[in-house]
Design a protein around this motif. Structure first.
Motif, PDB file in Angstrom:
ATOM      1  N   GLY A  59       0.789  -1.229   0.000  1.00 55.81           N
ATOM      2  CA  GLY A  59       0.000   0.000   0.000  1.00 55.81           C
ATOM      3  C   GLY A  59       0.820   1.277   0.000  1.00 55.81           C
ATOM      4  O   GLY A  59       0.287   2.360   0.248  1.00 55.81           O
ATOM      5  N   GLN A  60       2.115   1.179  -0.296  1.00 52.26           N
ATOM      6  CA  GLN A  60       2.956   2.374  -0.309  1.00 52.26           C
ATOM      7  C   GLN A  60       3.017   3.041  -1.681  1.00 52.26           C
ATOM      8  O   GLN A  60       3.470   4.172  -1.799  1.00 52.26           O
ATOM      9  N   LEU A  61       2.586   2.320  -2.703  1.00 53.06           N
ATOM     10  CA  LEU A  61       2.438   2.867  -4.054  1.00 53.06           C
ATOM     11  C   LEU A  61       1.082   2.444  -4.584  1.00 53.06           C
ATOM     12  O   LEU A  61       0.621   1.341  -4.290  1.00 53.06           O
ATOM     13  N   THR A  62       0.475   3.300  -5.380  1.00 53.64           N
ATOM     14  CA  THR A  62      -0.790   2.926  -6.023  1.00 53.64           C
ATOM     15  C   THR A  62      -0.486   2.131  -7.292  1.00 53.64           C
ATOM     16  O   THR A  62       0.618   2.249  -7.845  1.00 53.64           O
ATOM     17  N   PRO A  63      -1.443   1.368  -7.785  1.00 48.29           N
ATOM     18  CA  PRO A  63      -1.228   0.674  -9.062  1.00 48.29           C
ATOM     19  C   PRO A  63      -0.909   1.649 -10.206  1.00 48.29           C
ATOM     20  O   PRO A  63      -0.107   1.324 -11.082  1.00 48.29           O
ATOM     21  N   LEU A  95      12.274   4.518  -5.414  1.00 48.95           N
ATOM     22  CA  LEU A  95      12.305   3.459  -4.397  1.00 48.95           C
ATOM     23  C   LEU A  95      12.806   4.016  -3.064  1.00 48.95           C
ATOM     24  O   LEU A  95      12.215   3.740  -2.010  1.00 48.95           O
ATOM     25  N   LEU A  96      13.868   4.795  -3.121  1.00 48.89           N
ATOM     26  CA  LEU A  96      14.401   5.387  -1.896  1.00 48.89           C
ATOM     27  C   LEU A  96      13.415   6.368  -1.283  1.00 48.89           C
ATOM     28  O   LEU A  96      13.259   6.425  -0.057  1.00 48.89           O
ATOM     29  N   ALA A  97      12.722   7.134  -2.119  1.00 46.58           N
ATOM     30  CA  ALA A  97      11.755   8.112  -1.611  1.00 46.58           C
ATOM     31  C   ALA A  97      10.627   7.424  -0.861  1.00 46.58           C
ATOM     32  O   ALA A  97      10.184   7.907   0.187  1.00 46.58           O
ATOM     33  N   VAL A 141       7.217  12.311   0.637  1.00 47.68           N
ATOM     34  CA  VAL A 141       6.752  13.536  -0.013  1.00 47.68           C
ATOM     35  C   VAL A 141       7.349  13.690  -1.414  1.00 47.68           C
ATOM     36  O   VAL A 141       6.777  14.385  -2.261  1.00 47.68           O
ATOM     37  N   LEU A 142       8.457  13.013  -1.685  1.00 47.91           N
ATOM     38  CA  LEU A 142       9.101  13.103  -2.996  1.00 47.91           C
ATOM     39  C   LEU A 142       8.604  12.060  -3.998  1.00 47.91           C
ATOM     40  O   LEU A 142       8.975  12.100  -5.169  1.00 47.91           O
ATOM     41  N   VAL A 143       7.761  11.136  -3.548  1.00 45.62           N
ATOM     42  CA  VAL A 143       7.323  10.052  -4.423  1.00 45.62           C
ATOM     43  C   VAL A 143       6.576  10.592  -5.636  1.00 45.62           C
ATOM     44  O   VAL A 143       6.911  10.262  -6.783  1.00 45.62           O
ATOM     45  N   ARG A 144       5.574  11.434  -5.432  1.00 46.60           N
ATOM     46  CA  ARG A 144       4.781  11.929  -6.558  1.00 46.60           C
ATOM     47  C   ARG A 144       5.631  12.701  -7.573  1.00 46.60           C
ATOM     48  O   ARG A 144       5.539  12.433  -8.774  1.00 46.60           O
ATOM     49  N   PRO A 145       6.482  13.664  -7.131  1.00 43.49           N
ATOM     50  CA  PRO A 145       7.327  14.342  -8.129  1.00 43.49           C
ATOM     51  C   PRO A 145       8.245  13.381  -8.887  1.00 43.49           C
ATOM     52  O   PRO A 145       8.467  13.539 -10.086  1.00 43.49           O
TER      53      PRO A 145
END
Length: 193
Positions: free
Chosen positions: A84-88, A136-138, A144-148
């Motif tokens: 659940g840490q990333l959406t499909p 992956l690291l984000a 907060v950096l995942v989306r960018p």
């Protein structure tokens, strides 16, 4: 050291990313996973650097390296989706380039006029891989950096697919294009030809 032994060690270095992927699934500690991502990135850099600077590029190395890269990244990203840490949708964007180049490779093997084309690593493809590792690291240390980063991977992936397609198209139309070495299958993008 003999060339054959050196190539075997380089291929083993590439293949080490597959056990790292298995450990990524098993270990749940974020810092252990950070260490695994860093280790995967280092092995990728090292095997490519050594192969280029010691003139140890090979057909099998060029095949094994991207498979090991994609194996690690896909397993890690899919693990994040399951947790659940990333959406499909984010997963889809992050692997878009890999799916497109994989399909392109298969199609190029089916069409006779493209069979002579050698698939080699391209700068934009390496940028996408670096951004994927950053994503992956984000997920692990800076959500907060995942989306960018997902957006950056998506845009760079589109550019990379266009770049690969243009390169394959140009290589296909070049008279006297070199015939592939090794078993009659040209190499996918990787550390050598």
């Amino acid at each position: 050291m003999r060339r054959r032994t050196s190539l075997t060690l380089l291929n083993a270095l590439s293949l080490s990313r597959l056990p790292l992927a298995a450990l990524f699934v098993v270990l749940e500690d974020p810092w252990a996973r950070v260490a695994l991502v860093v280790a995967a990135g280092l092995t990728d850099f090292l095997d490519g650097y050594i192969a280029r600077h010691k003139h140890l590029e090979s057909y099998w190395g060029a095949l094994i390296d991207p498979i090991a890269d994609r194996g690690f990244v896909m397993v890690a990203l899919f693990t994040f989706v399951l947790e659940g840490q990333l959406t499909p949708l984010e997963f889809g964007v992050l692997v878009m380039r890999d799916v497109a180049t994989g399909l392109g490779f298969v199609v190029s093997r089916l069409l006779p006029r493209f069979r002579v084309v050698m698939f080699k690593a391209r700068v934009l493809g390496k940028v996408v891989t670096t951004l994927q590792l950053g994503a992956l690291l984000a997920v692990l240390v800076a959500p907060v950096l995942v989306r960018p980063l997902v957006i950056a991977v998506g845009l760079t992936s589109l550019a990379s697919v266009v770049d690969y397609t243009a390169a394959v198209w140009r290589a296909r139309s070049r008279p006297g294009a070199p015939r592939p070495r090794g078993p009659n299958i040209p190499t996918p993008s990787g550390r050598g030809a």
